[in-house]
Enzyme design. Structure first.
Site, mmCIF file in Angstrom:
data_model
loop_
_atom_site.group_PDB
_atom_site.id
_atom_site.type_symbol
_atom_site.label_atom_id
_atom_site.label_comp_id
_atom_site.label_asym_id
_atom_site.label_seq_id
_atom_site.Cartn_x
_atom_site.Cartn_y
_atom_site.Cartn_z
ATOM 1 N N GLY A 251 0.778 -1.652 0.246
ATOM 2 C CA GLY A 251 0.056 -0.024 -0.312
ATOM 3 C C GLY A 251 0.862 1.027 -0.256
ATOM 4 O O GLY A 251 0.751 2.163 0.736
ATOM 5 N N ARG B 269 0.454 5.536 -1.923
ATOM 6 C CA ARG B 269 0.047 7.158 -1.555
ATOM 7 C C ARG B 269 -0.223 7.117 -0.080
ATOM 8 O O ARG B 269 0.106 6.553 0.614
ATOM 9 C CB ARG B 269 -2.023 6.671 -1.845
ATOM 10 C CG ARG B 269 -2.621 6.336 -2.026
ATOM 11 C CD ARG B 269 -4.350 6.190 -2.394
ATOM 12 N NE ARG B 269 -4.640 5.046 -2.070
ATOM 13 C CZ ARG B 269 -5.721 5.605 -0.920
ATOM 14 N NH1 ARG B 269 -5.903 6.017 -0.392
ATOM 15 N NH2 ARG B 269 -6.635 3.727 -1.115
ATOM 16 N N ASN C 126 2.091 -2.402 5.169
ATOM 17 C CA ASN C 126 0.836 -1.029 5.620
ATOM 18 C C ASN C 126 -0.774 -1.076 5.024
ATOM 19 O O ASN C 126 -0.911 -0.403 5.313
ATOM 20 C CB ASN C 126 1.747 -0.009 5.237
ATOM 21 C CG ASN C 126 0.758 1.266 4.566
ATOM 22 O OD1 ASN C 126 0.579 2.333 6.010
ATOM 23 N ND2 ASN C 126 0.141 1.959 3.735
ATOM 24 N N TYR D 199 -12.639 -3.440 11.235
ATOM 25 C CA TYR D 199 -11.192 -2.848 11.790
ATOM 26 C C TYR D 199 -10.221 -2.347 12.464
ATOM 27 O O TYR D 199 -9.225 -3.466 12.489
ATOM 28 C CB TYR D 199 -11.377 -1.121 10.626
ATOM 29 C CG TYR D 199 -9.814 -0.536 10.227
ATOM 30 C CD1 TYR D 199 -8.864 -0.485 9.748
ATOM 31 C CD2 TYR D 199 -9.360 -0.174 12.071
ATOM 32 C CE1 TYR D 199 -7.452 0.066 9.815
ATOM 33 C CE2 TYR D 199 -8.581 1.110 12.140
ATOM 34 C CZ TYR D 199 -7.690 1.100 10.274
ATOM 35 O OH TYR D 199 -6.170 1.626 10.887
ATOM 36 N N ALA E 299 -9.461 -6.055 13.644
ATOM 37 C CA ALA E 299 -8.735 -7.022 12.814
ATOM 38 C C ALA E 299 -7.700 -6.531 13.310
ATOM 39 O O ALA E 299 -6.142 -7.358 13.352
ATOM 40 C CB ALA E 299 -8.858 -5.803 11.305
ATOM 41 N N LYS E 300 -6.845 -5.472 13.786
ATOM 42 C CA LYS E 300 -6.078 -4.423 13.602
ATOM 43 C C LYS E 300 -5.455 -4.657 14.774
ATOM 44 O O LYS E 300 -4.188 -5.138 15.597
ATOM 45 C CB LYS E 300 -5.820 -3.117 14.159
ATOM 46 C CG LYS E 300 -5.827 -2.176 12.488
ATOM 47 C CD LYS E 300 -4.564 -2.603 12.349
ATOM 48 C CE LYS E 300 -4.863 -1.714 10.659
ATOM 49 N NZ LYS E 300 -3.365 -1.690 10.173
#
Length: 258
Positions: free
Chosen positions: A12, A15, A84, A154, A157-158
């Protein structure tokens, strides 16, 4: 003459935070490969060098395995991986389809797992900087250690990603070091999607003890350190990069001790 520069992959890295990480490594003289499903709108450059882009859907474990094998074959080695790639749009759990939540977990937990497994296959058989075969850094989030309304899958998951990193650090030692950068609020080109207009961004920044959101270069500098010989005895660690955290809400809600 043998090229002794670090070879680094940033997922990733086209950007936002990922591009900032790639630029920080480029500034050290590293050879940087960035991957994403789509090429960057603008080249990722720093210090007169450009990152090499290679397309990859990280959710495809077989494609990830081939990708890292090709990078190592073309560059002669693989010293560091920064996982990332990730993210999520806002969406309350009860208002989001299960399939959508599954995709968020797939991108933020399973994809880094696939990339790390593929990188480990390359790293474990080589001698890397700092006495090991390589370094893997996960980009985690403060969402993984506190309630995360609007991004529940999210955050979950983190949380899993940080635990996964600690397990990898034990299983893959001493050849490969694995750490996590636990990122707080960051300012990128998509900050408005999370914080609103400039007034919203400024208001959010005021909630951070250091008075600003993280810049992608802040994250990049932390990743460079963790992948360097200076961090040779750091593995299984979580580096909190959140500007001091968040002021407890009860302090402002209370009617005393302001």
């Amino acid at each position: 003459m043998t090229d002794t520069r670090q070879v680094v992959v940033v997922t990733g890295g086209t950007r936002g935070v990922g591009a900032g990480i790639a630029r920080s490594f480029l500034a050290t003289g590293a050879r940087v490969v960035v991957c994403a499903r789509r090429p960057p709108e603008n080249p990722v450059e720093a210090a007169g060098e450009s990152a090499e882009f290679r397309p990859l859907d990280l959710r495809d474990a077989q494609a990830a395995h081939a990708f890292f094998a090709d990078v190592a074959a073309d560059h002669g080695r693989l010293d560091a991986l920064v996982n990332n790639a990730g993210g999520t749009p806002f969406g309350l759990l009860a208002e989001s389809a299960p399939a959508r939540q599954a995709k968020i977990v797939e991108l933020n937990l399973l994809a880094p797992l696939y990339a790390s497994l593929a990188a480990y296959e390359v790293m474990r058989g080589q001698g890397g900087q700092g006495g090991g075969g390589g370094s893997i850094t996960m980009i985690g989030s403060v969402s993984g250690s506190r309630p995360s309304p609007g991004s529940g899958a999210y955050g979950a998951a983190k949380a899993g990603l940080e635990n996964l990193a600690r397990t990898m650090a034990v299983e893959w030692a001493p050849a490969v070091r694995v750490n996590t950068v636990v990122l707080g609020l960051a300012r990128t080109e998509s900050a408005h999607l999370h914080y609103g207009d400039e007034d919203g961004v400024a208001a959010v920044a005021r909630t951070v003890p250091l008075g600003r959101l993280a810049d992608p270069s802040d994250v990049g500098d932390a990743c460079v350190f963790l992948a360097s010989a200076a961090a040779r005895y750091i593995s299984g660690a979580a580096l909190h990069l959140h500007g001091g955290g968040e002021r407890p809400a009860f302090l402002d809600a209370a009617s005393v001790n302001h």
